[in-house]
Motif scaffolding. Structure first.
Motif, mmCIF file in Angstrom:
data_model
loop_
_atom_site.group_PDB
_atom_site.id
_atom_site.type_symbol
_atom_site.label_atom_id
_atom_site.label_comp_id
_atom_site.label_asym_id
_atom_site.label_seq_id
_atom_site.Cartn_x
_atom_site.Cartn_y
_atom_site.Cartn_z
ATOM 1 N N LYS A 47 0.816 -1.218 0.000
ATOM 2 C CA LYS A 47 0.000 0.000 0.000
ATOM 3 C C LYS A 47 0.855 1.276 0.000
ATOM 4 O O LYS A 47 0.515 2.250 -0.660
ATOM 5 C CB LYS A 47 -0.938 0.005 1.201
ATOM 6 C CG LYS A 47 -1.859 1.193 1.292
ATOM 7 C CD LYS A 47 -2.874 0.990 2.382
ATOM 8 C CE LYS A 47 -3.930 2.061 2.379
ATOM 9 N NZ LYS A 47 -4.677 2.191 1.123
ATOM 10 N N PHE A 48 1.953 1.247 0.758
ATOM 11 C CA PHE A 48 2.773 2.445 0.913
ATOM 12 C C PHE A 48 4.039 2.342 0.077
ATOM 13 O O PHE A 48 4.984 1.680 0.455
ATOM 14 C CB PHE A 48 3.128 2.663 2.390
ATOM 15 C CG PHE A 48 1.921 2.803 3.266
ATOM 16 C CD1 PHE A 48 1.019 3.832 3.072
ATOM 17 C CD2 PHE A 48 1.671 1.883 4.276
ATOM 18 C CE1 PHE A 48 -0.104 3.952 3.869
ATOM 19 C CE2 PHE A 48 0.554 1.997 5.082
ATOM 20 C CZ PHE A 48 -0.337 3.037 4.882
ATOM 21 N N ARG A 49 4.032 3.015 -1.074
ATOM 22 C CA ARG A 49 5.235 3.029 -1.917
ATOM 23 C C ARG A 49 6.348 3.809 -1.253
ATOM 24 O O ARG A 49 7.516 3.504 -1.435
ATOM 25 C CB ARG A 49 4.904 3.643 -3.279
ATOM 26 C CG ARG A 49 4.088 2.711 -4.144
ATOM 27 C CD ARG A 49 3.860 3.219 -5.546
ATOM 28 N NE ARG A 49 4.713 4.310 -5.954
ATOM 29 C CZ ARG A 49 4.357 5.237 -6.825
ATOM 30 N NH1 ARG A 49 3.171 5.202 -7.379
ATOM 31 N NH2 ARG A 49 5.185 6.198 -7.154
ATOM 32 N N HIS A 50 5.979 4.856 -0.532
ATOM 33 C CA HIS A 50 6.962 5.701 0.147
ATOM 34 C C HIS A 50 6.448 6.007 1.545
ATOM 35 O O HIS A 50 5.257 6.223 1.748
ATOM 36 C CB HIS A 50 7.182 7.020 -0.605
ATOM 37 C CG HIS A 50 7.562 6.828 -2.027
ATOM 38 N ND1 HIS A 50 8.826 6.406 -2.399
ATOM 39 C CD2 HIS A 50 6.858 6.984 -3.169
ATOM 40 C CE1 HIS A 50 8.869 6.319 -3.722
ATOM 41 N NE2 HIS A 50 7.690 6.650 -4.207
ATOM 42 N N ILE A 51 7.365 6.042 2.503
ATOM 43 C CA ILE A 51 7.018 6.364 3.887
ATOM 44 C C ILE A 51 7.939 7.497 4.330
ATOM 45 O O ILE A 51 9.169 7.383 4.254
ATOM 46 C CB ILE A 51 7.215 5.147 4.815
ATOM 47 C CG1 ILE A 51 6.337 3.975 4.343
ATOM 48 C CG2 ILE A 51 6.902 5.515 6.265
ATOM 49 C CD1 ILE A 51 6.695 2.650 5.002
ATOM 50 N N LEU A 52 7.338 8.575 4.795
ATOM 51 C CA LEU A 52 8.079 9.714 5.309
ATOM 52 C C LEU A 52 7.771 9.852 6.797
ATOM 53 O O LEU A 52 6.611 9.880 7.193
ATOM 54 C CB LEU A 52 7.668 11.002 4.585
ATOM 55 C CG LEU A 52 8.138 12.317 5.220
ATOM 56 C CD1 LEU A 52 9.664 12.429 5.162
ATOM 57 C CD2 LEU A 52 7.482 13.503 4.555
ATOM 58 N N VAL A 53 8.805 9.911 7.585
ATOM 59 C CA VAL A 53 8.644 10.104 9.023
ATOM 60 C C VAL A 53 9.313 11.411 9.405
ATOM 61 O O VAL A 53 10.522 11.568 9.244
ATOM 62 C CB VAL A 53 9.272 8.935 9.830
ATOM 63 C CG1 VAL A 53 9.068 9.163 11.321
ATOM 64 C CG2 VAL A 53 8.695 7.612 9.395
ATOM 65 N N ASP A 54 8.518 12.336 9.902
ATOM 66 C CA ASP A 54 9.037 13.613 10.362
ATOM 67 C C ASP A 54 9.284 13.516 11.861
ATOM 68 O O ASP A 54 8.688 12.693 12.551
ATOM 69 C CB ASP A 54 8.027 14.714 10.063
ATOM 70 C CG ASP A 54 8.615 16.111 10.223
ATOM 71 O OD1 ASP A 54 9.860 16.240 10.284
ATOM 72 O OD2 ASP A 54 7.828 17.069 10.292
#
Length: 186
Positions: A147-154
């Motif tokens: 589902k998540f092609r990219h994951i960004l964690v701030d």
């Protein structure tokens, strides 16, 4: 945060999951509740609800409420949950010659049973149960990985080991994971 992202990427932002760790976990757990024996309508106990329940359990067990305060017991249970130590695991490893910790284990066990009976989770359960779900059910982890092609964690400097296990489960060995943090805050 959503507004800033919508301004950057436009209408595609409505398909993105933009959330805190806890709200991400709530969304996953509501969708996958049955795998954990929960109803998707589970209730989330805040710290006041948890302390109220712990106070009730402490009184029901006829314990010294000065020695076993709901706040102190709650903090201990929270620490155990944040180390992914279940009530059963904790009870099995507490030394028999430590009556204080044996009592904490007893309270933790009853607390867990009461939450389960009420179809409820506390805040620590949101992350811990999500980690458990993704580890125990690889097909569910694979669903989210696809589902998540990219994951960004701030604010990555604010994450802990348990939260990192979520990334481990839903990312492609970190290859699609991008983190942003402030070294001065870590």
């Amino acid at each position: 945060m959503r507004e800033r992202i919508e301004a950057l990427v436009g209408p595609r932002a409505k398909h993105m999951w933009i959330s805190t760790f806890h709200s991400f976990c709530v969304r996953v757990l509501r969708r996958e509740a049955a795998a954990l024996g929960l109803k998707s309508t589970f209730t989330i106990y805040d710290s006041t609800d948890s302390q109220r329940l712990l106070s009730l359990i402490i009184k029901e067990l006829n314990l010294d409420t000065k020695k076993f305060t709901a706040k102190a017991v709650g903090n201990r249970i929270s620490a155990l949950k944040n180390e992914l130590i279940s009530a059963e695991a904790y009870a099995s490893r507490v030394a028999s010659d430590n009556p204080y910790e044996k009592t904490i284990a007893q309270i933790y066990t009853v607390y867990t049973q009461r939450l389960r009976a009420a179809n409820s989770l506390d805040f620590d359960d949101l992350i811990g149960r999500t980690v458990f779900l993704l580890k125990k059910f690889p097909e569910i982890a694979n669903y989210y990985r696809r589902k998540f092609r990219h994951i960004l964690v701030d604010e990555y400097q604010d994450t802990n080991e348990v939260q990192n296990r979520i990334f481990d489960a839903i990312s492609y060995k970190g290859e699609n994971l991008f983190t942003v943090g402030d070294v001065k805050q870590s």
